[in-house]
Scaffold this active site. Structure first.
Site, PDB file in Angstrom:
ATOM      1  N   SER A  46       3.760 -11.421   7.845  1.00 43.38           N
ATOM      2  CA  SER A  46       2.413 -11.981   7.738  1.00 43.38           C
ATOM      3  C   SER A  46       1.887 -12.073   6.313  1.00 43.38           C
ATOM      4  O   SER A  46       1.000 -12.895   6.036  1.00 43.38           O
ATOM      5  CB  SER A  46       1.435 -11.148   8.572  1.00 43.38           C
ATOM      6  OG  SER A  46       1.459  -9.785   8.184  1.00 43.38           O
ATOM      7  N   HIS A 272      -5.148  -8.206   5.070  1.00 45.19           N
ATOM      8  CA  HIS A 272      -4.199  -9.214   4.599  1.00 45.19           C
ATOM      9  C   HIS A 272      -4.783 -10.036   3.455  1.00 45.19           C
ATOM     10  O   HIS A 272      -5.997 -10.064   3.249  1.00 45.19           O
ATOM     11  CB  HIS A 272      -3.814 -10.153   5.749  1.00 45.19           C
ATOM     12  CG  HIS A 272      -2.829  -9.555   6.698  1.00 45.19           C
ATOM     13  ND1 HIS A 272      -3.168  -8.570   7.585  1.00 45.19           N
ATOM     14  CD2 HIS A 272      -1.500  -9.795   6.885  1.00 45.19           C
ATOM     15  CE1 HIS A 272      -2.095  -8.234   8.298  1.00 45.19           C
ATOM     16  NE2 HIS A 272      -1.069  -8.958   7.883  1.00 45.19           N
TER      17      HIS A 272
END
Length: 307
Positions: A46, A272
C-alpha cells in the site's frame, strides 16, 4: 581540481551497487538496462499503491494514479505496468488475487526497471501494530504500553518479525532478478511515519501513548535498516524515503504532514502517505536513479583519462 579520495571511494561504492542492481553476477547473459528504464514494473504494497489518494484506478488494490510509480513513470516517460496492491506481502507477490494475476507475472526479459515496496505487512504488520498500540494507549496514555506488550517476556516480537522477514525479501529480489534479468531493481524503503526525535502527539487522531512514539519510530527504522542490507546483498539499490520525509510525519499539522494520522484530513488511508508523500517517495526514487547514472559516469571517466 583533484577530487577528494573519500568522494572517489563513495562514487565507486555507489557505482558497484548500481551495476549490481542490474542483475546478480550469476546472470552472465544480462544486458544493461537503458538509462530511462522505459519498461517499468512496480511491485509492492500500500505504500506504493497509495490507497485513498485520488484518483483511484483500482480501488480493490487501493491503487492511485498519483502513487510514486506513476509519478516516476511520467518523469521518465516510461511504460509503466503497476501491479502494486494494498496488503501485499512477500509471499503474495506470487499469488493471484481477486482475478488479478500474481504481481510477479508482470515481469519479463524486456523489463528494464523494477521498484519493490515490501516488508511492512510481513513480520511487522503495520496496520495490526497501529491498531494494537492505539488500543493499549488507553491503559497508560503517558507510558509505554505498546512497547511493554511487544517486549513482554524478554526480546522484542516486532524486531524478531523484522528478522524473519529478511529471508523473504531475499527471495523476492532473487525472483525479480530471475524473471527480469535485464532490469535495474530498486528496493524502496518506508517514509518517516512518526516523529524522528521521538516526541509524541497523543490525541484522538494519533491515539498512541506518549512514550510509545519513540518505540514505534525505532521499529520503523529497524525495518528500513533490514531492507537496506537486503538490497545490498541482493543486487538491488535501496531507496531511502525516510530521510526526506523527516518533519512531515503524522504528528505534523495538516498541510505539513505527508503521512496521515488516524483521522485523515486529506484523501489518504490512515497511517499512509498523502499525494505529497507519494511525491516525496517518487523524488527519492529519482535521486537514486540519477545517483546510479552519475556514479557510473564518474567511475568510468578516470580510466578513460588514463588511456
Amino acid at each position: 581540481m583533484k577530487r577528494p579520495v573519500a568522494s572517489a571511494r563513495h562514487l565507486g561504492a555507489v557505482a558497484l551497487a548500481c551495476l549490481a542492481a542490474v542483475a546478480p553476477a550469476s546472470v552472465a547473459s544480462a544486458a544493461p538496462a537503458s538509462a530511462g528504464g522505459r519498461n517499468y514494473v512496480a511491485l509492492g504494497d500500500s505504500y506504493a499503491s497509495a490507497p485513498g489518494v485520488p484518483e483511484q484506478t483500482d480501488p480493490g488494490c487501493g491503487r492511485s494514479s498519483q502513487n510514486y510509480p506513476s509519478l516516476v513513470a511520467r518523469q521518465r516517460h516510461a511504460r509503466l505496468t503497476d501491479v502494486t496492491c494494498a496488503g501485499a506481502t512477500a509471499a503474495s507477490l506470487a499469488l493471484a488475487k481477486d482475478g488479478r494475476p500474481a504481481q510477479y507475472d508482470a515481469l519479463n526479459r524486456d523489463t528494464e526497471l523494477v521498484t519493490v515496496s515490501i516488508g511492512g505487512n510481513d513480520g511487522v504488520g503495520f496496520s495490526a501494530v497501529l491498531t494494537t498500540c492505539a488500543t493499549l494507549s488507553r491503559t497508560d496514555p503517558t507510558g509505554t504500553p505498546c512497547r511493554g506488550h511487544y517486549t513482554e517476556g524478554g526480546g522484542d516480537r516486532l524486531l524478531e518479525g523484522i528478522a524473519t522477514t529478511a529471508p523473504k525479501v531475499d527471495a523476492v529480489l532473487a525472483t525479480v532478478h530471475r524473471r527480469a534479468p535485464h532490469a535495474k531493481v530498486l528496493l524502496v524503503g518506508y517514509p518517516s511515519i512518526f516523529p524522528d526525535d521521538g516526541t509524541g502527539c497523543t490525541s484522538p487522531a494519533a491515539p498512541f501513548a506518549a512514550g510509545d512514539f519513540g518505540y514505534l519510530r525505532d521499529t520503523a527504522k529497524a525495518l528500513n535498516t533490514m531492507l537496506a542490507r537486503r538490497a545490498e546483498l541482493g543486487g538491488a539499490v535501496y531507496v531511502d524515503t525516510y530521510t526526506s520525509t523527516v518533519g512531515h510525519d503524522m504528528c505534523r499539522p495538516a498541510g505539513e504532514r505527508w503521512i496521515e494520522n488516524l483521522a485523515p484530513a486529506v484523501p489518504a488511508n490512515a497511517g499512509h502517505p498523502t499525494a505529497r508523500g507519494e511525491q516525496a517517495m517518487a523524488e527519492a526514487v529519482e535521486r537514486a536513479l540519477k545517483s546510479c547514472h552519475g556514479a557510473r559516469d564518474e567511475a568510468v571517466r578516470p580510466a578513460a583519462r588514463r588511456g
